[in-house]
Design a protein around this motif. Structure first.
Motif, PDB file in Angstrom:
ATOM      1  N   UNK A 182      41.662  32.371   1.146  1.00 53.15           N
ATOM      2  CA  UNK A 182      41.464  33.218  -0.043  1.00 53.15           C
ATOM      3  C   UNK A 182      41.565  32.459  -1.358  1.00 53.15           C
ATOM      4  N   UNK A 183      42.180  31.275  -1.355  1.00 50.49           N
ATOM      5  CA  UNK A 183      42.348  30.513  -2.596  1.00 50.49           C
ATOM      6  C   UNK A 183      41.401  29.322  -2.676  1.00 50.49           C
ATOM      7  N   UNK A 184      40.452  29.212  -1.732  1.00 51.75           N
ATOM      8  CA  UNK A 184      39.509  28.093  -1.767  1.00 51.75           C
ATOM      9  C   UNK A 184      38.744  28.089  -3.085  1.00 51.75           C
ATOM     10  N   UNK A 185      38.638  26.922  -3.692  1.00 55.58           N
ATOM     11  CA  UNK A 185      37.840  26.772  -4.903  1.00 55.58           C
ATOM     12  C   UNK A 185      36.364  26.641  -4.530  1.00 55.58           C
ATOM     13  N   UNK A 186      35.446  26.866  -5.471  1.00 57.45           N
ATOM     14  CA  UNK A 186      34.020  26.654  -5.171  1.00 57.45           C
ATOM     15  C   UNK A 186      33.745  25.249  -4.646  1.00 57.45           C
ATOM     16  N   UNK A 187      34.478  24.265  -5.158  1.00 59.11           N
ATOM     17  CA  UNK A 187      34.270  22.889  -4.693  1.00 59.11           C
ATOM     18  C   UNK A 187      34.703  22.737  -3.232  1.00 59.11           C
ATOM     19  N   UNK A 188      35.785  23.419  -2.848  1.00 59.09           N
ATOM     20  CA  UNK A 188      36.236  23.358  -1.456  1.00 59.09           C
ATOM     21  C   UNK A 188      35.186  23.953  -0.532  1.00 59.09           C
ATOM     22  N   UNK A 189      34.661  25.110  -0.894  1.00 53.88           N
ATOM     23  CA  UNK A 189      33.626  25.744  -0.075  1.00 53.88           C
ATOM     24  C   UNK A 189      32.387  24.858   0.022  1.00 53.88           C
ATOM     25  N   UNK A 190      32.005  24.271  -1.116  1.00 53.21           N
ATOM     26  CA  UNK A 190      30.831  23.400  -1.128  1.00 53.21           C
ATOM     27  C   UNK A 190      31.036  22.193  -0.226  1.00 53.21           C
ATOM     28  N   UNK A 191      32.218  21.611  -0.268  1.00 54.29           N
ATOM     29  CA  UNK A 191      32.511  20.448   0.567  1.00 54.29           C
ATOM     30  C   UNK A 191      32.447  20.813   2.052  1.00 54.29           C
ATOM     31  N   UNK A 192      32.965  21.983   2.414  1.00 51.36           N
ATOM     32  CA  UNK A 192      32.926  22.425   3.815  1.00 51.36           C
ATOM     33  C   UNK A 192      31.482  22.638   4.285  1.00 51.36           C
ATOM     34  N   UNK A 193      30.662  23.229   3.421  1.00 49.15           N
ATOM     35  CA  UNK A 193      29.253  23.438   3.783  1.00 49.15           C
ATOM     36  C   UNK A 193      28.554  22.096   3.967  1.00 49.15           C
ATOM     37  N   UNK A 194      28.854  21.131   3.084  1.00 50.04           N
ATOM     38  CA  UNK A 194      28.246  19.804   3.214  1.00 50.04           C
ATOM     39  C   UNK A 194      28.628  19.153   4.543  1.00 50.04           C
ATOM     40  N   UNK A 195      29.895  19.272   4.914  1.00 55.18           N
ATOM     41  CA  UNK A 195      30.347  18.710   6.187  1.00 55.18           C
ATOM     42  C   UNK A 195      29.631  19.386   7.362  1.00 55.18           C
ATOM     43  N   UNK A 196      29.496  20.705   7.266  1.00 54.67           N
ATOM     44  CA  UNK A 196      28.825  21.459   8.318  1.00 54.67           C
ATOM     45  C   UNK A 196      27.370  21.015   8.447  1.00 54.67           C
ATOM     46  N   UNK A 197      26.689  20.864   7.333  1.00 55.13           N
ATOM     47  CA  UNK A 197      25.285  20.460   7.354  1.00 55.13           C
ATOM     48  C   UNK A 197      25.118  19.030   7.873  1.00 55.13           C
ATOM     49  N   UNK A 198      26.119  18.182   7.629  1.00 58.04           N
ATOM     50  CA  UNK A 198      26.073  16.818   8.164  1.00 58.04           C
ATOM     51  C   UNK A 198      26.052  16.840   9.694  1.00 58.04           C
ATOM     52  N   UNK A 199      26.880  17.710  10.287  1.00 64.67           N
ATOM     53  CA  UNK A 199      26.883  17.835  11.752  1.00 64.67           C
ATOM     54  C   UNK A 199      25.501  18.258  12.251  1.00 64.67           C
ATOM     55  N   UNK A 200      24.893  19.202  11.525  1.00 67.13           N
ATOM     56  CA  UNK A 200      23.575  19.698  11.913  1.00 67.13           C
ATOM     57  C   UNK A 200      22.527  18.599  11.785  1.00 67.13           C
ATOM     58  N   UNK A 201      22.576  17.851  10.668  1.00 64.05           N
ATOM     59  CA  UNK A 201      21.592  16.795  10.425  1.00 64.05           C
ATOM     60  C   UNK A 201      21.702  15.668  11.454  1.00 64.05           C
ATOM     61  N   UNK A 202      22.932  15.385  11.892  1.00 57.79           N
ATOM     62  CA  UNK A 202      23.150  14.307  12.858  1.00 57.79           C
ATOM     63  C   UNK A 202      22.919  14.758  14.306  1.00 57.79           C
ATOM     64  N   UNK A 203      22.660  16.036  14.500  1.00 59.22           N
ATOM     65  CA  UNK A 203      22.450  16.541  15.844  1.00 59.22           C
ATOM     66  C   UNK A 203      23.725  16.573  16.670  1.00 59.22           C
TER      67      UNK A 203
END
Length: 421
Positions: free
Chosen positions: A236-257
């Protein structure tokens, strides 16, 4: 006294501040000192007051700055000298702290989030003024009482009275604890509290680390559970930057297969209620997969006992997100098929989830539901062939809000709403 002193030395009274300047500074001093907590009113500030009383504003500035620097060093100590190297990547101890130049101390305090960017900017100006206009070095000129008061106000506001003092988290200790035994209640509370108290940049980095542990196939289940528990409490206290960083990490997994980490990351986002940040395409895949799994279990042996967890997962995913239009047909048909059941009944333990999802249907989803009895799907055959299924379908129709029913299927809604009523 000042007149006598300057006369005895044979110099002009004008070499010192005028009486009205001293009076002006003295009258405004209590208001500024009131901003400073009692525990920070050291002998340095006493000397500053004496300097003000005699019109030595250049000395008063030096004392005010010294008090500010002493408190900033204390803030670093409270943060944790052993934790600083984990943030800066450089060796750091008490001696290093004492030998830091004032400019480097301000930079460190900004990096550790002990002062704001505004505070850094204003205190850095104070540092420059102190170096060039105070008694600490040969002065470039003199400052009047107004300039001294502004100087003291900045030091009081951004160094002495600012109680913003996050405590650093020992990264190695956190990781070791997460990878140890499963957290008990007090242990979980302690780590959540420590992460809550640290500065944003470190908390963002550590949340990313915990996400990585959760998604690591080689991590033990206890480590994954510990990482998830901490992040669930902090979500509940995640900052926009925290959420953005998590999405970037998630997309990295997807991009790397990296399918195992990608699937684990999807579940991580689901548990934290952040699926909406993954984009419509991924949300479509998640919802349709959950819907297909539910229907598959529904059509399998012993379905009445096996459906509830699958229904619960679909309800959980759709409760926190809008169902993409591309996934609505598969979602609605799965829910209605299972909620209608078959000639032998329905999974009673899953009914609450089915009804919850039906009540949340959007107008387009309501339209899809009302058109199902005229389709070629299994649910249509059940409604036509079994009176119990037909009755359960009518009960589902009556769950939706009539004001949400699209005009082009209003007559179908009215007919089913009246059935058996």
């Amino acid at each position: 006294m000042l007149n006598s002193l300057t006369q005895a030395l044979g110099v002009s009274r004008e070499v010192l501040a005028a009486d009205d300047q001293i009076e002006h500074a003295w009258l405004n001093l209590p208001r500024l000192l009131a901003q400073i907590p009692t525990e920070h009113r050291s002998e340095t500030l006493v000397r500053m007051c004496v300097a003000v009383a005699t019109g030595l504003f250049d000395s008063a500035i030096n004392y005010a700055w010294n008090a500010a620097v002493i408190e900033l060093r204390q803030k670093v100590r409270r943060f944790g000298l052993t934790v600083v190297p984990q943030v800066t990547g450089k060796a750091f101890d008490e001696r290093t702290l004492l030998e830091l130049k004032d400019a480097d101390l301000l930079t460190l305090c900004l990096k550790l989030n002990m002062i704001t960017e505004e505070g850094y900017y204003l205190l850095d100006q104070c540092r420059d003024i102190r170096n060039n206009f105070s008694a600490a070095h040969p002065s470039m000129g003199s400052l009047d009482e107004t300039e001294f008061l502004a100087f003291l106000n900045r030091c009081a506001k951004h160094a002495l009275s600012n109680e913003r003092n996050p405590k650093g988290v020992d990264i190695q200790a956190l990781i070791a604890s997460v990878k140890g035994a499963r957290f008990n209640g007090p242990q979980l509370d302690t780590w959540v509290d420590r992460l809550s108290q640290t500065f944003d940049a470190q908390r963002e980095m550590l949340v990313g680390t915990l996400h990585g542990i959760y998604c690591d196939p080689a991590a033990g289940e206890e480590a994954r559970v510990n990482a998830l528990w901490v992040c669930e409490r902090l979500a509940p206290t995640f900052t926009p930057r925290t959420r953005s960083d998590l999405v970037d990490r998630h997309q990295d997994y997807l991009a790397k297969g990296d399918e195992p980490r990608h699937r684990a990351s999807q579940l991580f986002f689901e548990r934290l209620g952040l699926l909406s940040f993954l984009g419509e395409a991924e949300l479509h895949a998640l919802i349709t997969t959950a819907a297909r799994n539910l229907v598959s279990v529904h059509n399998s042996f012993n379905n009445f006992y096996n459906e509830p967890p699958f229904a619960d997962r679909l309800a959980s995913i759709t409760a926190q997100n809008r169902v993409p239009e591309s996934a609505q047909f598969e979602f609605v048909s799965a829910v209605v098929t299972c909620a209608v059941g078959n000639q032998w009944g329905v999974s009673n333990a899953a009914v609450a989830d089915y009804h919850k999802m039906v009540r949340s249907f959007s107008p387009n989803e309501i339209r899809i539901m009302l058109e199902l009895p005229d389709s070629s799907l299994t649910v249509a055959a059940r409604v036509r062939m079994h009176s119990t299924c037909k009755t359960r379908f009518a009960e589902l129709v009556r769950l939706v809000d009539s004001s949400s029913v699209p005009t082009n299927v209003r007559h179908v809604f009215d007919r089913w709403a009246a059935f058996g009523a």
